[in-house]
Write an enzyme that holds these catalytic residues in place. Structure first.
Site, PDB file in Angstrom:
ATOM      1  N   ARG A 272       0.838  -1.213   0.000  1.00  0.00           N
ATOM      2  CA  ARG A 272       0.000   0.000   0.000  1.00  0.00           C
ATOM      3  C   ARG A 272       0.861   1.247   0.000  1.00  0.00           C
ATOM      4  NH1 ARG A 272       2.546   2.136   3.270  1.00  0.00           N
ATOM      5  NH2 ARG A 272       2.573   1.930   5.529  1.00  0.00           N
TER       6      ARG A 272
ATOM      7  N   GLU B 211      -0.591   9.933   8.631  1.00  0.00           N
ATOM      8  CA  GLU B 211       0.572   9.148   9.053  1.00  0.00           C
ATOM      9  C   GLU B 211       0.745   9.183  10.564  1.00  0.00           C
ATOM     10  OE1 GLU B 211       1.698   6.644   7.284  1.00  0.00           O
ATOM     11  OE2 GLU B 211       2.263   8.035   5.694  1.00  0.00           O
ATOM     12  N   HIS B 212       0.953   8.010  11.127  1.00  0.00           N
ATOM     13  CA  HIS B 212       1.088   7.835  12.578  1.00  0.00           C
ATOM     14  C   HIS B 212      -0.188   8.287  13.297  1.00  0.00           C
ATOM     15  CE1 HIS B 212       5.219   6.363  12.718  1.00  0.00           C
ATOM     16  NE2 HIS B 212       5.403   7.140  11.669  1.00  0.00           N
TER      17      HIS B 212
ATOM     18  N   ASP C 212      -2.962   5.997  12.981  1.00  0.00           N
ATOM     19  CA  ASP C 212      -3.799   4.795  13.173  1.00  0.00           C
ATOM     20  C   ASP C 212      -3.796   4.301  14.618  1.00  0.00           C
ATOM     21  OD1 ASP C 212      -1.215   3.702  12.896  1.00  0.00           O
ATOM     22  OD2 ASP C 212      -1.817   2.149  11.460  1.00  0.00           O
TER      23      ASP C 212
ATOM     24  N   GLY D  53       8.642   1.097   3.171  1.00  0.00           N
ATOM     25  CA  GLY D  53       7.498   1.869   3.655  1.00  0.00           C
ATOM     26  C   GLY D  53       6.236   1.625   2.852  1.00  0.00           C
TER      27      GLY D  53
ATOM     28  N   SER E  62       4.640  -1.391   3.043  1.00  0.00           N
ATOM     29  CA  SER E  62       3.977  -2.509   3.719  1.00  0.00           C
ATOM     30  C   SER E  62       4.260  -3.868   3.097  1.00  0.00           C
ATOM     31  CB  SER E  62       2.469  -2.293   3.782  1.00  0.00           C
ATOM     32  OG  SER E  62       2.194  -1.211   4.586  1.00  0.00           O
ATOM     33  N   SER E  63       5.517  -4.125   2.830  1.00  0.00           N
ATOM     34  CA  SER E  63       5.875  -5.453   2.340  1.00  0.00           C
ATOM     35  C   SER E  63       5.510  -6.514   3.379  1.00  0.00           C
ATOM     36  CB  SER E  63       7.369  -5.520   2.015  1.00  0.00           C
ATOM     37  OG  SER E  63       8.135  -5.064   3.107  1.00  0.00           O
TER      38      SER E  63
ATOM     39  N   ASP F 162      -2.030  -0.936   7.642  1.00  0.00           N
ATOM     40  CA  ASP F 162      -1.400  -1.670   6.542  1.00  0.00           C
ATOM     41  C   ASP F 162      -2.126  -2.984   6.236  1.00  0.00           C
ATOM     42  OD1 ASP F 162       0.318   0.391   6.971  1.00  0.00           O
ATOM     43  OD2 ASP F 162       1.917  -0.831   7.823  1.00  0.00           O
TER      44      ASP F 162
HETATM   45  C1  GLA Z   1       3.696   1.641   9.770  1.00  0.00           C
HETATM   46  C2  GLA Z   1       2.676   0.897  10.634  1.00  0.00           C
HETATM   47  C3  GLA Z   1       1.280   1.485  10.441  1.00  0.00           C
HETATM   48  C4  GLA Z   1       1.281   2.994  10.644  1.00  0.00           C
HETATM   49  C5  GLA Z   1       2.396   3.645   9.837  1.00  0.00           C
HETATM   50  C6  GLA Z   1       2.525   5.112  10.107  1.00  0.00           C
HETATM   51  O1  GLA Z   1       3.424   1.432   8.422  1.00  0.00           O
HETATM   52  O2  GLA Z   1       2.656  -0.465  10.287  1.00  0.00           O
HETATM   53  O3  GLA Z   1       0.379   0.859  11.324  1.00  0.00           O
HETATM   54  O4  GLA Z   1       1.361   3.317  11.988  1.00  0.00           O
HETATM   55  O5  GLA Z   1       3.650   3.032  10.070  1.00  0.00           O
HETATM   56  O6  GLA Z   1       1.399   5.805   9.681  1.00  0.00           O
END
Ligand code: GLA
Length: 389
Positions: A31, A37-38, A40, A128, A130-131, A176
């Site tokens: 994704r 960002e930060h 969730d 960054g 989400s692998s 993610d």
């Molecule tokens: C990583 C975490 C997510 C989220 C982001 C920052 O990807 O896995 O849950 O907190 O950082 O937005």
């Protein structure tokens, strides 16, 4: 490789390695987070989309009982997981994302079948994008295919998140795994991380595109900085007197300023502002108000850089280059995406300027950092799918 080509490729790899055709093929996407960002793990909003990069697995029932064999077709490395007993952490390191999900199925009372599996991923590792969530959700989707029992996609995302917490040691939020499981083609997903309600936001205006710029500086979220940020947010919420920063207003934050350390104050300022920016950006996208969305992305980056301190030199360089190209050159906005400390930026650009912008960013980034960036565009892709079986 598009998903069809990738599927044919992993089927051929399975055939080569195990000497027969696979019975199941499943995939789950990485994704890019457009904004939010930060937020969730602060019960806030996020606005990610699934990208056309996937973790993919081909599998068949195995002859040896009680074992799942996994062959990494890219790195040519294998792992064997004993599933006759509760699954535990093990080697190689990447197998823990898979082990964590297998353990989650066991905890749900599922008897795991013996399998031969081949897998690969086109999601850049540590970028960054989400692998790890893609690999976890892909594993969960394989278990659904192989056991014939589907689970609710939200449950599936939570199971994958638990694997990340317990087997990879990253206390991540829900974004993610959620987008990898629930993404919809042509849409961003506005997710309320408190209620877990999702709203699909169409992203189909052909005049704009999202560019992903990989700084090729690897990020490592297990190193403790991520967990530290999370703890600082919890501290801020406690002192302000709210359940989570989702409930705090800018006013409340200012009133509590004297009681917060400078660092904790700035962390909270980012989160409170970012939650608001995310809701506005979703509205802007619905109205195709690209200049506004772009400005919100720049503001998000500045807060992540200065207040949240999760950016790095290379990410900042990319955003500076994007700002230099500017609106006239076809860039509406740009920001780091994902956990930070390296990885990727996402830029909202005019579709007819994609080639020129790509060349310019690549050249200037190389001059300023000495590093080759990897740049690609992606349309919003669908979430996890069973391709065969
Ligand atoms: C990583 C975490 C997510 C989220 C982001 C920052 O990807 O896995 O849950 O907190 O950082 O937005």
């Amino acid at each position: 490789m598009n998903l069809n080509e990738l599927s044919a490729h992993i089927a051929a790899e399975f055939q080569k390695h195990y000497g027969r055709a696979p019975r199941w093929i499943v995939a789950a996407p990485g994704r890019v987070n457009v904004i939010g960002e930060h937020t969730d793990y602060n019960d806030g909003f996020v606005l990610p989309m699934a990208i056309e990069r996937y973790a993919i697995m081909a599998a068949d029932a195995a002859a040896a009982p009680g074992e799942i064999s996994i062959y990494d077709a890219h790195f040519k490395e294998s792992a064997t997981v004993d599933v006759s007993a509760p699954v535990t952490k093990g080697q190689p390191k990447w197998s823990n994302y898979i082990r964590g999900v297998l353990a989650g199925f066991q905890q749900r009372g599922v008897k795991l079948p013996a399998l031969d599996v081949a897998f690969m991923s086109t999601v850049p590792l540590g970028g960054g994008l989400s692998s790890s969530a893609a690999l976890e959700v892909c594993t969960a989707t394989l278990m659904e295919a192989a056991t014939g029992k589907t689970i609710d996609p939200i449950e599936k995302a939570l199971l994958a998140q638990k694997a990340e917490h317990e087997f990879a040691g990253v206390p991540c939020g829900i974004m993610d795994q959620f987008i990898s499981a629930l993404g919809r083609e042509g849409h961003l997903l506005l997710l309320d991380c408190r209620t877990r309600k999702t709203v699909l936001v169409p992203m189909s205006d052909p005049s704009v595109a999202l560019l992903i710029i990989n700084t090729n500086v690897k990020h490592e979220l297990g190193s403790g900085e991520y967990a530290k940020r999370r703890a600082e947010c919890e501290e801020a919420a406690k002192i302000i007197g709210v359940k989570s920063l989702r409930d705090a207003t800018p006013d409340q934050l200012e009133k509590a300023k004297g009681k917060l350390s400078d660092v904790v104050y700035r962390r909270a300022r980012h989160v409170i502002g970012e939650i608001e920016r995310t809701v506005h950006a979703a509205e802007g996208i619905r109205q195709s108000n690209w200049p506004t969305v772009g400005q919100l992305m720049y503001a998000s980056h500045a807060a992540l850089r200065d207040d949240y301190e999760v950016s790095c030199k290379e990410l900042d360089v990319v955003v500076e280059i994007a700002e230099d190209i500017g609106y006239r050159g076809g860039v509406y906005g740009c920001r780091m995406t994902g956990g930070g400390f390296g990885g990727c930026c996402v830029a909202l650009v005019k579709a007819d300027a994609v080639d020129a912008i790509t060349k310019k960013i690549a050249a200037d980034y190389k001059t300023k950092t000495g590093i080759e960036a990897t740049i690609f565009a992606s349309r919003p892709a669908a979430g996890a799918t069973i391709i065969k079986g």
